[in-house]
Design a protein around this motif. Structure first.
Motif, PDB file in Angstrom:
ATOM      1  N   VAL A  83       0.838  -1.206   0.000  1.00 47.76           N
ATOM      2  CA  VAL A  83       0.000   0.000   0.000  1.00 47.76           C
ATOM      3  C   VAL A  83       0.870   1.252   0.000  1.00 47.76           C
ATOM      4  O   VAL A  83       0.602   2.219  -0.734  1.00 47.76           O
ATOM      5  CB  VAL A  83      -0.964  -0.012   1.206  1.00 47.76           C
ATOM      6  CG1 VAL A  83      -1.611   1.346   1.406  1.00 47.76           C
ATOM      7  CG2 VAL A  83      -2.023  -1.084   1.027  1.00 47.76           C
ATOM      8  N   VAL A  84       1.923   1.243   0.790  1.00 45.20           N
ATOM      9  CA  VAL A  84       2.824   2.404   0.831  1.00 45.20           C
ATOM     10  C   VAL A  84       3.523   2.586  -0.514  1.00 45.20           C
ATOM     11  O   VAL A  84       3.700   3.717  -0.987  1.00 45.20           O
ATOM     12  CB  VAL A  84       3.833   2.264   1.991  1.00 45.20           C
ATOM     13  CG1 VAL A  84       4.872   3.359   1.944  1.00 45.20           C
ATOM     14  CG2 VAL A  84       3.115   2.280   3.322  1.00 45.20           C
ATOM     15  N   VAL A  85       3.910   1.494  -1.166  1.00 44.86           N
ATOM     16  CA  VAL A  85       4.546   1.592  -2.488  1.00 44.86           C
ATOM     17  C   VAL A  85       3.579   2.191  -3.501  1.00 44.86           C
ATOM     18  O   VAL A  85       3.959   3.044  -4.320  1.00 44.86           O
ATOM     19  CB  VAL A  85       5.062   0.206  -2.944  1.00 44.86           C
ATOM     20  CG1 VAL A  85       5.432   0.207  -4.413  1.00 44.86           C
ATOM     21  CG2 VAL A  85       6.252  -0.216  -2.101  1.00 44.86           C
ATOM     22  N   VAL A  86       2.312   1.780  -3.458  1.00 42.60           N
ATOM     23  CA  VAL A  86       1.311   2.339  -4.369  1.00 42.60           C
ATOM     24  C   VAL A  86       1.127   3.836  -4.107  1.00 42.60           C
ATOM     25  O   VAL A  86       1.004   4.636  -5.058  1.00 42.60           O
ATOM     26  CB  VAL A  86      -0.027   1.569  -4.235  1.00 42.60           C
ATOM     27  CG1 VAL A  86      -1.156   2.288  -4.941  1.00 42.60           C
ATOM     28  CG2 VAL A  86       0.129   0.160  -4.773  1.00 42.60           C
ATOM     29  N   VAL A  87       1.125   4.241  -2.848  1.00 45.41           N
ATOM     30  CA  VAL A  87       0.992   5.661  -2.511  1.00 45.41           C
ATOM     31  C   VAL A  87       2.193   6.450  -3.047  1.00 45.41           C
ATOM     32  O   VAL A  87       2.035   7.549  -3.601  1.00 45.41           O
ATOM     33  CB  VAL A  87       0.833   5.847  -0.981  1.00 45.41           C
ATOM     34  CG1 VAL A  87       0.974   7.300  -0.580  1.00 45.41           C
ATOM     35  CG2 VAL A  87      -0.503   5.292  -0.523  1.00 45.41           C
ATOM     36  N   VAL A  88       3.390   5.903  -2.923  1.00 44.44           N
ATOM     37  CA  VAL A  88       4.586   6.586  -3.430  1.00 44.44           C
ATOM     38  C   VAL A  88       4.507   6.729  -4.947  1.00 44.44           C
ATOM     39  O   VAL A  88       4.811   7.797  -5.508  1.00 44.44           O
ATOM     40  CB  VAL A  88       5.865   5.830  -3.003  1.00 44.44           C
ATOM     41  CG1 VAL A  88       7.084   6.325  -3.754  1.00 44.44           C
ATOM     42  CG2 VAL A  88       6.088   5.962  -1.504  1.00 44.44           C
ATOM     43  N   ILE A  89       4.081   5.673  -5.637  1.00 45.78           N
ATOM     44  CA  ILE A  89       3.955   5.750  -7.097  1.00 45.78           C
ATOM     45  C   ILE A  89       2.908   6.789  -7.498  1.00 45.78           C
ATOM     46  O   ILE A  89       3.101   7.551  -8.455  1.00 45.78           O
ATOM     47  CB  ILE A  89       3.627   4.355  -7.676  1.00 45.78           C
ATOM     48  CG1 ILE A  89       4.845   3.434  -7.518  1.00 45.78           C
ATOM     49  CG2 ILE A  89       3.215   4.439  -9.139  1.00 45.78           C
ATOM     50  CD1 ILE A  89       4.575   1.989  -7.851  1.00 45.78           C
ATOM     51  N   ALA A  90       1.795   6.842  -6.766  1.00 47.85           N
ATOM     52  CA  ALA A  90       0.758   7.838  -7.058  1.00 47.85           C
ATOM     53  C   ALA A  90       1.282   9.259  -6.836  1.00 47.85           C
ATOM     54  O   ALA A  90       0.974  10.169  -7.621  1.00 47.85           O
ATOM     55  CB  ALA A  90      -0.467   7.586  -6.185  1.00 47.85           C
ATOM     56  N   LEU A  91       2.065   9.455  -5.796  1.00 46.55           N
ATOM     57  CA  LEU A  91       2.642  10.782  -5.552  1.00 46.55           C
ATOM     58  C   LEU A  91       3.599  11.191  -6.661  1.00 46.55           C
ATOM     59  O   LEU A  91       3.607  12.355  -7.094  1.00 46.55           O
ATOM     60  CB  LEU A  91       3.359  10.809  -4.193  1.00 46.55           C
ATOM     61  CG  LEU A  91       2.476  10.879  -2.957  1.00 46.55           C
ATOM     62  CD1 LEU A  91       3.319  10.705  -1.689  1.00 46.55           C
ATOM     63  CD2 LEU A  91       1.733  12.202  -2.914  1.00 46.55           C
ATOM     64  N   VAL A  92       4.412  10.263  -7.133  1.00 47.24           N
ATOM     65  CA  VAL A  92       5.346  10.577  -8.223  1.00 47.24           C
ATOM     66  C   VAL A  92       4.575  10.896  -9.501  1.00 47.24           C
ATOM     67  O   VAL A  92       4.923  11.840 -10.232  1.00 47.24           O
ATOM     68  CB  VAL A  92       6.346   9.414  -8.434  1.00 47.24           C
ATOM     69  CG1 VAL A  92       7.155   9.612  -9.702  1.00 47.24           C
ATOM     70  CG2 VAL A  92       7.276   9.302  -7.235  1.00 47.24           C
ATOM     71  N   ALA A  93       3.504  10.147  -9.774  1.00 42.99           N
ATOM     72  CA  ALA A  93       2.696  10.429 -10.966  1.00 42.99           C
ATOM     73  C   ALA A  93       2.057  11.815 -10.874  1.00 42.99           C
ATOM     74  O   ALA A  93       2.021  12.562 -11.867  1.00 42.99           O
ATOM     75  CB  ALA A  93       1.624   9.348 -11.130  1.00 42.99           C
ATOM     76  N   TRP A  94       1.565  12.157  -9.703  1.00 42.09           N
ATOM     77  CA  TRP A  94       0.961  13.474  -9.508  1.00 42.09           C
ATOM     78  C   TRP A  94       2.003  14.586  -9.694  1.00 42.09           C
ATOM     79  O   TRP A  94       1.745  15.623 -10.300  1.00 42.09           O
ATOM     80  CB  TRP A  94       0.310  13.544  -8.131  1.00 42.09           C
ATOM     81  CG  TRP A  94      -0.406  14.816  -7.842  1.00 42.09           C
ATOM     82  CD1 TRP A  94      -1.042  15.640  -8.720  1.00 42.09           C
ATOM     83  CD2 TRP A  94      -0.556  15.424  -6.564  1.00 42.09           C
ATOM     84  NE1 TRP A  94      -1.583  16.711  -8.067  1.00 42.09           N
ATOM     85  CE2 TRP A  94      -1.307  16.609  -6.733  1.00 42.09           C
ATOM     86  CE3 TRP A  94      -0.151  15.076  -5.284  1.00 42.09           C
ATOM     87  CZ2 TRP A  94      -1.625  17.440  -5.668  1.00 42.09           C
ATOM     88  CZ3 TRP A  94      -0.489  15.903  -4.228  1.00 42.09           C
ATOM     89  CH2 TRP A  94      -1.211  17.075  -4.428  1.00 42.09           C
ATOM     90  N   ALA A  95       3.212  14.336  -9.146  1.00 44.88           N
ATOM     91  CA  ALA A  95       4.282  15.332  -9.292  1.00 44.88           C
ATOM     92  C   ALA A  95       4.634  15.533 -10.761  1.00 44.88           C
ATOM     93  O   ALA A  95       4.857  16.672 -11.204  1.00 44.88           O
ATOM     94  CB  ALA A  95       5.513  14.884  -8.497  1.00 44.88           C
ATOM     95  N   LEU A  96       4.675  14.442 -11.531  1.00 51.38           N
ATOM     96  CA  LEU A  96       4.975  14.580 -12.961  1.00 51.38           C
ATOM     97  C   LEU A  96       3.878  15.339 -13.698  1.00 51.38           C
ATOM     98  O   LEU A  96       4.160  16.132 -14.609  1.00 51.38           O
ATOM     99  CB  LEU A  96       5.185  13.197 -13.578  1.00 51.38           C
ATOM    100  CG  LEU A  96       6.474  12.484 -13.148  1.00 51.38           C
ATOM    101  CD1 LEU A  96       6.503  11.069 -13.708  1.00 51.38           C
ATOM    102  CD2 LEU A  96       7.695  13.265 -13.565  1.00 51.38           C
ATOM    103  N   GLN A  97       2.617  15.121 -13.312  1.00 48.50           N
ATOM    104  CA  GLN A  97       1.521  15.878 -13.928  1.00 48.50           C
ATOM    105  C   GLN A  97       1.640  17.367 -13.601  1.00 48.50           C
ATOM    106  O   GLN A  97       1.416  18.223 -14.468  1.00 48.50           O
ATOM    107  CB  GLN A  97       0.180  15.353 -13.446  1.00 48.50           C
ATOM    108  CG  GLN A  97      -0.220  14.044 -14.068  1.00 48.50           C
ATOM    109  CD  GLN A  97      -1.562  13.553 -13.555  1.00 48.50           C
ATOM    110  OE1 GLN A  97      -2.067  14.025 -12.539  1.00 48.50           O
ATOM    111  NE2 GLN A  97      -2.136  12.595 -14.266  1.00 48.50           N
TER     112      GLN A  97
END
Length: 108
Positions: free
Chosen positions: A18-32
């Motif tokens: 779950v924490v890994v998924v949250v980190v990936i979502a944060l990186v995707a948001w940062a790229l957007q």
């Protein structure tokens, strides 16, 4: 705190995923955010993207430190307990200059 260290492995794995998924979502948001900053030529969106990305890095760092801590490994029985080393105690050694520091009891 002790109960957290002794969670069953599947539960701990689920928390980590779950924490890994949250980190990936944060990186995707940062790229957007950074892409929008490039399109609109706004520095504030670029700064927001950098801040979100640094939050993701911080979360990943805390996750690694938490899940691989020596206390957790020892609680799970994965590391050997510390064994007292055999040796000579320095309290048992009398050095020549130690005698000069003690007060003399009798006349010299």
């Amino acid at each position: 705190m002790r109960a957290f260290l002794l969670l069953p492995t599947p539960v701990f794995t689920a928390i980590a995923l779950v924490v890994v998924v949250v980190v990936i979502a944060l990186v995707a948001w940062a790229l957007q955010l950074m892409q929008a900053a490039t399109d609109r030529r706004e520095f504030s969106l670029m700064l927001a993207g950098c801040m979100v990305c640094s939050a993701a890095v911080g979360l990943a760092t805390v996750m690694v430190l938490t899940f691989t801590s020596p206390v957790r490994l020892e609680a799970r029985g994965l590391s050997a307990p510390e064994v007292e080393s055999a040796g000579v105690s320095l309290d048992a050694i009398m050095l020549p200059w130690d005698d000069s520091l003690r007060p003399r009891l009798g006349p010299s």
